[in-house]
Design a protein around this motif. Sequence first.
Motif, PDB file in Angstrom:
ATOM      1  N   VAL A  41     -18.507 -56.935  48.722  1.00 25.79           N
ATOM      2  CA  VAL A  41     -17.721 -56.258  49.796  1.00 25.79           C
ATOM      3  C   VAL A  41     -18.883 -55.411  50.366  1.00 25.79           C
ATOM      4  CG1 VAL A  41     -16.081 -54.611  50.335  1.00 25.79           C
ATOM      5  CG2 VAL A  41     -15.769 -56.240  48.635  1.00 25.79           C
ATOM      6  N   ARG A  42     -18.998 -55.821  51.776  1.00 30.73           N
ATOM      7  CA  ARG A  42     -19.910 -54.766  52.566  1.00 30.73           C
ATOM      8  C   ARG A  42     -19.135 -54.115  53.705  1.00 30.73           C
ATOM      9  NH1 ARG A  42     -24.246 -59.891  52.965  1.00 30.73           N
ATOM     10  NH2 ARG A  42     -24.888 -59.778  50.926  1.00 30.73           N
ATOM     11  N   GLU A  43     -19.824 -53.008  54.155  1.00 26.91           N
ATOM     12  CA  GLU A  43     -19.123 -52.131  55.345  1.00 26.91           C
ATOM     13  C   GLU A  43     -20.340 -51.978  56.325  1.00 26.91           C
ATOM     14  OE1 GLU A  43     -17.553 -48.600  54.072  1.00 26.91           O
ATOM     15  OE2 GLU A  43     -16.641 -48.213  56.082  1.00 26.91           O
ATOM     16  N   ASN A  44     -19.716 -52.032  57.540  1.00 28.26           N
ATOM     17  CA  ASN A  44     -20.845 -51.405  58.624  1.00 28.26           C
ATOM     18  C   ASN A  44     -19.947 -50.639  59.580  1.00 28.26           C
ATOM     19  OD1 ASN A  44     -19.554 -53.311  60.736  1.00 28.26           O
ATOM     20  ND2 ASN A  44     -20.826 -54.716  59.987  1.00 28.26           N
ATOM     21  N   GLU A  45     -20.471 -49.977  60.545  1.00 28.39           N
ATOM     22  CA  GLU A  45     -19.456 -49.329  61.763  1.00 28.39           C
ATOM     23  C   GLU A  45     -18.236 -50.175  61.962  1.00 28.39           C
ATOM     24  OE1 GLU A  45     -22.004 -48.071  64.775  1.00 28.39           O
ATOM     25  OE2 GLU A  45     -23.689 -46.982  63.497  1.00 28.39           O
ATOM     26  N   LYS A  46     -18.313 -51.321  62.195  1.00 24.62           N
ATOM     27  CA  LYS A  46     -17.096 -52.143  63.093  1.00 24.62           C
ATOM     28  C   LYS A  46     -16.260 -52.716  61.924  1.00 24.62           C
ATOM     29  CE  LYS A  46     -19.807 -52.815  67.240  1.00 24.62           C
ATOM     30  NZ  LYS A  46     -20.285 -53.795  68.023  1.00 24.62           N
ATOM     31  N   GLU A  47     -16.711 -52.990  60.931  1.00 21.84           N
ATOM     32  CA  GLU A  47     -15.888 -53.872  60.120  1.00 21.84           C
ATOM     33  C   GLU A  47     -16.310 -54.044  58.567  1.00 21.84           C
ATOM     34  OE1 GLU A  47     -16.887 -57.519  62.121  1.00 21.84           O
ATOM     35  OE2 GLU A  47     -18.750 -57.741  60.932  1.00 21.84           O
ATOM     36  N   PHE A  48     -15.380 -54.437  57.811  1.00 16.00           N
ATOM     37  CA  PHE A  48     -15.594 -54.688  56.332  1.00 16.00           C
ATOM     38  C   PHE A  48     -15.986 -56.378  56.234  1.00 16.00           C
ATOM     39  CE2 PHE A  48     -12.827 -51.205  56.118  1.00 16.00           C
ATOM     40  CZ  PHE A  48     -13.623 -50.414  55.286  1.00 16.00           C
ATOM     41  N   GLN A  49     -16.855 -56.748  55.314  1.00 16.28           N
ATOM     42  CA  GLN A  49     -16.945 -58.032  55.122  1.00 16.28           C
ATOM     43  C   GLN A  49     -16.955 -58.244  53.445  1.00 16.28           C
ATOM     44  OE1 GLN A  49     -21.062 -58.001  56.888  1.00 16.28           O
ATOM     45  NE2 GLN A  49     -20.505 -58.899  58.707  1.00 16.28           N
ATOM     46  N   LEU A  50     -16.239 -59.298  53.228  1.00 14.85           N
ATOM     47  CA  LEU A  50     -16.045 -59.695  51.869  1.00 14.85           C
ATOM     48  C   LEU A  50     -16.582 -61.180  51.706  1.00 14.85           C
ATOM     49  CD1 LEU A  50     -13.232 -57.951  52.815  1.00 14.85           C
ATOM     50  CD2 LEU A  50     -12.698 -58.399  50.597  1.00 14.85           C
ATOM     51  N   PHE A  51     -17.153 -61.461  50.536  1.00 11.45           N
ATOM     52  CA  PHE A  51     -17.754 -62.725  50.198  1.00 11.45           C
ATOM     53  C   PHE A  51     -17.164 -62.955  48.737  1.00 11.45           C
ATOM     54  CE2 PHE A  51     -20.402 -60.753  53.323  1.00 11.45           C
ATOM     55  CZ  PHE A  51     -20.545 -61.541  54.191  1.00 11.45           C
TER      56      PHE A  51
END
Length: 124
Positions: free
Chosen positions: A25-35
């Motif tokens: 799980v990654r997070e940036n200013e606009k969204e979360f990304q899950l792989f």
Amino acid sequence: MGPRVYRRPVQHRSTDIDWAPRADVRENEKEFQLFVELPGLEKKDIELSFKENVLTLKGEKKNAYESNEDNRYINERTFGKFERNFRFSINVDDSAIKASHKNGVLSITVPKVPAAQPAKVEIK
């Protein structure tokens, strides 16, 4: 600032859950990304839902080679029903969640709700 996506300890709704796929799980200013690693599965085998700030992934990986006639010497692959839950501690835009499945990896993008801007109130 602490994590904004929480992985609960494995708490399954039923006793017939056999495994939980690994995820980043990654997070940036606009969204979360899950792989999520789901080797050997097709998208028809995967169910993704979102309710009350919890993203739920579940499905089943079936063993196409199971036979009672063979002698098993090594059995390392995982089969059966799976489920993973990801709880978000901030509001996300559930209507804009996107997912794609390629080469055994499910990629999920969960956009954050933009922060409310202060409104200027006219004094009369």
